[in-house]
Write an enzyme that holds these catalytic residues in place. Structure first.
Site, PDB file in Angstrom:
ATOM      1  N   ASP A  70      -3.991 -12.496   4.703  1.00  9.57           N
ATOM      2  CA  ASP A  70      -5.242 -11.741   4.827  1.00  9.57           C
ATOM      3  C   ASP A  70      -5.481 -11.501   6.315  1.00  9.57           C
ATOM      4  O   ASP A  70      -5.740 -12.444   7.068  1.00  9.57           O
ATOM      5  CB  ASP A  70      -6.380 -12.568   4.200  1.00  9.57           C
ATOM      6  CG  ASP A  70      -7.721 -11.855   4.284  1.00  9.57           C
ATOM      7  OD1 ASP A  70      -7.830 -10.851   5.020  1.00  9.57           O
ATOM      8  OD2 ASP A  70      -8.660 -12.314   3.609  1.00  9.57           O
ATOM      9  N   VAL A  71      -5.417 -10.244   6.724  1.00  5.46           N
ATOM     10  CA  VAL A  71      -5.503  -9.968   8.164  1.00  5.46           C
ATOM     11  C   VAL A  71      -6.903 -10.173   8.733  1.00  5.46           C
ATOM     12  O   VAL A  71      -7.081 -10.164   9.949  1.00  5.46           O
ATOM     13  CB  VAL A  71      -4.991  -8.545   8.514  1.00  5.46           C
ATOM     14  CG1 VAL A  71      -3.531  -8.375   8.134  1.00  5.46           C
ATOM     15  CG2 VAL A  71      -5.857  -7.455   7.906  1.00  5.46           C
ATOM     16  N   ALA A 131      -5.358  -1.976   5.739  1.00  8.59           N
ATOM     17  CA  ALA A 131      -6.555  -1.287   6.224  1.00  8.59           C
ATOM     18  C   ALA A 131      -7.549  -1.099   5.087  1.00  8.59           C
ATOM     19  O   ALA A 131      -7.184  -1.166   3.913  1.00  8.59           O
ATOM     20  CB  ALA A 131      -6.178   0.085   6.803  1.00  8.59           C
ATOM     21  N   TYR A 132      -8.784  -0.840   5.483  1.00 12.50           N
ATOM     22  CA  TYR A 132      -9.829  -0.404   4.552  1.00 12.50           C
ATOM     23  C   TYR A 132      -9.758   1.118   4.570  1.00 12.50           C
ATOM     24  O   TYR A 132     -10.030   1.742   5.602  1.00 12.50           O
ATOM     25  CB  TYR A 132     -11.194  -0.901   5.034  1.00 12.50           C
ATOM     26  CG  TYR A 132     -12.340  -0.558   4.113  1.00 12.50           C
ATOM     27  CD1 TYR A 132     -13.010  -1.546   3.399  1.00 12.50           C
ATOM     28  CD2 TYR A 132     -12.752   0.763   3.947  1.00 12.50           C
ATOM     29  CE1 TYR A 132     -14.065  -1.236   2.548  1.00 12.50           C
ATOM     30  CE2 TYR A 132     -13.804   1.081   3.092  1.00 12.50           C
ATOM     31  CZ  TYR A 132     -14.446   0.081   2.396  1.00 12.50           C
ATOM     32  OH  TYR A 132     -15.485   0.392   1.559  1.00 12.50           O
ATOM     33  N   THR A 133      -9.386   1.738   3.438  1.00 14.46           N
ATOM     34  CA  THR A 133      -9.119   3.184   3.452  1.00 14.46           C
ATOM     35  C   THR A 133     -10.020   3.982   2.497  1.00 14.46           C
ATOM     36  O   THR A 133      -9.787   5.173   2.304  1.00 14.46           O
ATOM     37  CB  THR A 133      -7.635   3.454   3.094  1.00 14.46           C
ATOM     38  OG1 THR A 133      -7.349   2.829   1.837  1.00 14.46           O
ATOM     39  CG2 THR A 133      -6.697   2.920   4.152  1.00 14.46           C
ATOM     40  N   LYS A 151     -12.070   2.909  12.362  1.00 13.15           N
ATOM     41  CA  LYS A 151     -10.691   3.101  12.838  1.00 13.15           C
ATOM     42  C   LYS A 151     -10.673   3.311  14.361  1.00 13.15           C
ATOM     43  O   LYS A 151      -9.726   2.911  15.038  1.00 13.15           O
ATOM     44  CB  LYS A 151     -10.041   4.290  12.122  1.00 13.15           C
ATOM     45  CG  LYS A 151      -9.786   4.056  10.631  1.00 13.15           C
ATOM     46  CD  LYS A 151      -8.728   2.979  10.354  1.00 13.15           C
ATOM     47  CE  LYS A 151      -7.346   3.440  10.743  1.00 13.15           C
ATOM     48  NZ  LYS A 151      -6.330   2.408  10.396  1.00 13.15           N
ATOM     49  N   LEU A 166       1.479   3.519   2.300  1.00 11.80           N
ATOM     50  CA  LEU A 166       2.414   3.619   3.418  1.00 11.80           C
ATOM     51  C   LEU A 166       3.286   2.373   3.537  1.00 11.80           C
ATOM     52  O   LEU A 166       4.493   2.483   3.803  1.00 11.80           O
ATOM     53  CB  LEU A 166       1.624   3.827   4.726  1.00 11.80           C
ATOM     54  CG  LEU A 166       2.449   3.881   6.007  1.00 11.80           C
ATOM     55  CD1 LEU A 166       3.459   5.022   5.972  1.00 11.80           C
ATOM     56  CD2 LEU A 166       1.535   4.033   7.223  1.00 11.80           C
ATOM     57  N   GLY A 225       0.812  -1.213   0.000  1.00  8.33           N
ATOM     58  CA  GLY A 225       0.000   0.000   0.000  1.00  8.33           C
ATOM     59  C   GLY A 225       0.845   1.261   0.000  1.00  8.33           C
ATOM     60  O   GLY A 225       2.091   1.212   0.007  1.00  8.33           O
ATOM     61  N   TYR A 246     -15.868   5.194   8.135  1.00  6.98           N
ATOM     62  CA  TYR A 246     -14.420   4.925   8.182  1.00  6.98           C
ATOM     63  C   TYR A 246     -13.851   5.329   9.556  1.00  6.98           C
ATOM     64  O   TYR A 246     -13.121   4.558  10.183  1.00  6.98           O
ATOM     65  CB  TYR A 246     -13.720   5.699   7.058  1.00  6.98           C
ATOM     66  CG  TYR A 246     -12.214   5.704   7.146  1.00  6.98           C
ATOM     67  CD1 TYR A 246     -11.464   4.563   6.876  1.00  6.98           C
ATOM     68  CD2 TYR A 246     -11.529   6.864   7.515  1.00  6.98           C
ATOM     69  CE1 TYR A 246     -10.074   4.578   6.961  1.00  6.98           C
ATOM     70  CE2 TYR A 246     -10.145   6.882   7.592  1.00  6.98           C
ATOM     71  CZ  TYR A 246      -9.417   5.744   7.320  1.00  6.98           C
ATOM     72  OH  TYR A 246      -8.054   5.760   7.415  1.00  6.98           O
TER      73      TYR A 246
HETATM   74  N1  LIG Z   1      -4.017   7.423   3.273  1.00  5.89           N
HETATM   75  C1  LIG Z   1      -4.213   8.352   4.220  1.00  5.89           C
HETATM   76  O1  LIG Z   1      -4.325   9.575   3.927  1.00  5.89           O
HETATM   77  C2  LIG Z   1      -4.279   7.956   5.659  1.00  5.89           C
HETATM   78  C3  LIG Z   1      -4.570   8.954   6.612  1.00  5.89           C
HETATM   79  C4  LIG Z   1      -4.622   8.595   7.956  1.00  5.89           C
HETATM   80  C5  LIG Z   1      -4.377   7.288   8.338  1.00  5.89           C
HETATM   81  N2  LIG Z   1      -4.113   6.342   7.394  1.00  5.89           N
HETATM   82  C6  LIG Z   1      -3.863   4.977   7.857  1.00  5.89           C
HETATM   83  O2  LIG Z   1      -2.568   4.577   7.446  1.00  5.89           O
HETATM   84  C7  LIG Z   1      -2.555   3.153   7.218  1.00  5.89           C
HETATM   85  C8  LIG Z   1      -2.018   2.850   5.830  1.00  5.89           C
HETATM   86  O3  LIG Z   1      -2.897   3.457   4.872  1.00  5.89           O
HETATM   87  P1  LIG Z   1      -2.589   3.482   3.305  1.00  5.89           P
HETATM   88  O4  LIG Z   1      -3.093   4.777   2.789  1.00  5.89           O
HETATM   89  O5  LIG Z   1      -1.180   3.048   3.054  1.00  5.89           O
HETATM   90  O6  LIG Z   1      -3.592   2.330   2.819  1.00  5.89           O
HETATM   91  P2  LIG Z   1      -3.631   1.593   1.384  1.00  5.89           P
HETATM   92  O7  LIG Z   1      -2.793   2.310   0.392  1.00  5.89           O
HETATM   93  O8  LIG Z   1      -5.087   1.396   1.109  1.00  5.89           O
HETATM   94  O9  LIG Z   1      -2.914   0.213   1.680  1.00  5.89           O
HETATM   95  C9  LIG Z   1      -3.532  -0.811   2.385  1.00  5.89           C
HETATM   96  C10 LIG Z   1      -2.916  -2.121   1.937  1.00  5.89           C
HETATM   97  O10 LIG Z   1      -3.561  -3.179   2.654  1.00  5.89           O
HETATM   98  C11 LIG Z   1      -3.936  -4.171   1.708  1.00  5.89           C
HETATM   99  N3  LIG Z   1      -5.083  -4.956   2.179  1.00  5.89           N
HETATM  100  C12 LIG Z   1      -6.404  -4.762   1.930  1.00  5.89           C
HETATM  101  N4  LIG Z   1      -7.136  -5.709   2.532  1.00  5.89           N
HETATM  102  C13 LIG Z   1      -6.257  -6.535   3.154  1.00  5.89           C
HETATM  103  C14 LIG Z   1      -6.403  -7.710   3.929  1.00  5.89           C
HETATM  104  N5  LIG Z   1      -7.624  -8.226   4.181  1.00  5.89           N
HETATM  105  N6  LIG Z   1      -5.293  -8.315   4.404  1.00  5.89           N
HETATM  106  C15 LIG Z   1      -4.069  -7.807   4.164  1.00  5.89           C
HETATM  107  N7  LIG Z   1      -3.853  -6.704   3.424  1.00  5.89           N
HETATM  108  C16 LIG Z   1      -4.946  -6.067   2.932  1.00  5.89           C
HETATM  109  C17 LIG Z   1      -4.278  -3.384   0.456  1.00  5.89           C
HETATM  110  O11 LIG Z   1      -4.322  -4.256  -0.671  1.00  5.89           O
HETATM  111  P3  LIG Z   1      -5.327  -3.873  -1.873  1.00  5.89           P
HETATM  112  O12 LIG Z   1      -4.819  -2.594  -2.446  1.00  5.89           O
HETATM  113  O13 LIG Z   1      -5.177  -5.065  -2.776  1.00  5.89           O
HETATM  114  O14 LIG Z   1      -6.694  -3.742  -1.275  1.00  5.89           O
HETATM  115  C18 LIG Z   1      -3.121  -2.393   0.439  1.00  5.89           C
HETATM  116  O15 LIG Z   1      -1.958  -2.961  -0.127  1.00  5.89           O
HETATM  117  C19 LIG Z   1      -3.997   2.688   7.453  1.00  5.89           C
HETATM  118  O16 LIG Z   1      -4.125   2.255   8.774  1.00  5.89           O
HETATM  119  C20 LIG Z   1      -4.817   3.956   7.255  1.00  5.89           C
HETATM  120  O17 LIG Z   1      -6.042   3.902   7.936  1.00  5.89           O
HETATM  121  C21 LIG Z   1      -4.050   6.635   6.052  1.00  5.89           C
END
Ligand SMILES: NC(=O)c1ccc[n+]([C@@H]2O[C@H](COP(=O)([O-])OP(=O)(O)OC[C@H]3O[C@@H](n4cnc5c(N)ncnc54)[C@H](OP(=O)(O)O)[C@@H]3O)[C@@H](O)[C@H]2O)c1
Length: 286
Positions: free
Chosen positions: A33-34, A57-59, A126, A10, A8, A122
């Protein structure tokens, strides 16, 4: 170090940042798969990591309004499963929270102990993940962050630049405040918190606050798209069918606790964005 969601936005920068410093096992779908406790137990049990960095995460903030159960299953259920596996195998759990657990009515940056009040599905999922963490994991580090941008996934910065590239007219909200945060800086902050042996909840974002409109203006001006058409939009004018999730209007996070424990101030968001834009050029040239 075992990383979940390592493909993902991050997760990729976490993987890059710690490669060479730790022995790393990056995992993602489909191999880990978490939402499956059995798979979490197996992955953590087989590898016996000192640290699990849980990024999966589900984002999809707006989609979550119609899929609240799916958001809870992944965010709260997935975090609970990873926490149970960490407890069983005595690994430190590092994971990430969001400014969306707050209601956005504060008149000063949010500190870690401020009352929560999520406005969206969402945000609720969280917050439930935080509760699962507190309930299950004896040893955790939770870093709430916001407005992530980076090279390895879609985000506000990449989408503004892509839409400007296509010549689209951009309308961007001017009444939501927060701090853009470079995933590379957040990964570096994780390293500093680990070095400081920190535990509990911390806020991290790049320093300074802005609106999405001013952030977009800065991106376009410094990303070679200064001629793009950009106009302000208020949150209340957002089309509800496209953006059904309510968002906190003021979501700035206080970095004081992070600064005190790490001894380092996060760099300004403008410097981080310039660094990101330079990296994009480099990637384009390559
Ligand atoms: N992005 C933001 O602006 C933001 C802001 C605040 C906090 N956060 C937090 O930061 C963290 C990282 O966010 P991110 O933006 O990097 O998220 P992301 O880009 O959506 O990455 C999440 C990763 O988890 C994978 N995933 C989905 N379902 C899964 C499962 N069941 N088991 C294992 N892996 C799975 C996704 O795969 P797929 O792509 O194949 O689904 C993706 O590779 C999260 O906790 C998020 O809530 C993000």
């Amino acid at each position: 170090m075992l990383i979940t969601g390592a493909n993902g936005l991050l997760g990729k920068d976490i993987t890059l940042c710690f490669t060479g410093r730790y022995e790393i096992l990056p995992t993602d779908l489909p191999e880990c798969d978490v939402t499956s406790l059995r798979e979490c137990m197996r992955a953590v049990g087989d590898y016996s990591p000192d640290v699990v960095v849980h990024c999966a995460a589900y984002t999809a903030v707006d989609r979550a309004e119609g899929e609240e159960e799916a958001a809870f299953t992944l965010n709260a259920g997935g975090t609970r499963n990873v926490a149970l596996a960490c407890r069983e195998h005595r690994s430190l759990l590092v994971t990430f929270g969001t400014d969306y657990v707050f209601d956005g009515t504060s008149d000063r940056p949010y500190v870690e102990d401020d009352p929560t009040g999520p406005l969206s599905a969402y945000g609720r999922s969280k917050l439930a993940a935080e509760e699962a963490l507190r309930e299950v994991a004896p040893d955790f580090l939770l870093i709430r962050t916001q407005w992530l941008f980076g090279h390895y996934g879609r985000n506000f910065a990449s989408s503004i630049l892509e839409r400007a590239e296509r010549g689209e007219e951009l309308r961007v909200v001017s009444d939501q405040k927060g701090s853009p945060t470079f995933t590379r800086d957040l990964a570096d902050a994780v390293g500093r918190l680990l070095e400081a042996d920190a535990r509990g909840v911390f806020h991290f974002a790049n320093e300074g606050e802005t609106t999405f409109l001013d952030y977009a203006t800065f991106l376009l001006a410094h990303g070679g798209k200064g001629e793009s058409r950009l106009s302000p939009l208020s949150t209340s004018d957002l089309p509800r069918d496209v953006y059904p999730a309510a968002r906190p209007l003021y979501a700035v996070l206080s970095k004081e606790k992070y600064r005190n424990i790490s001894g380092v101030a996060p760099r300004r968001w403008q410097d981080a964005v310039l660094d990101y834009l330079g990296g994009r050029d480099g990637k384009d040239r390559a």
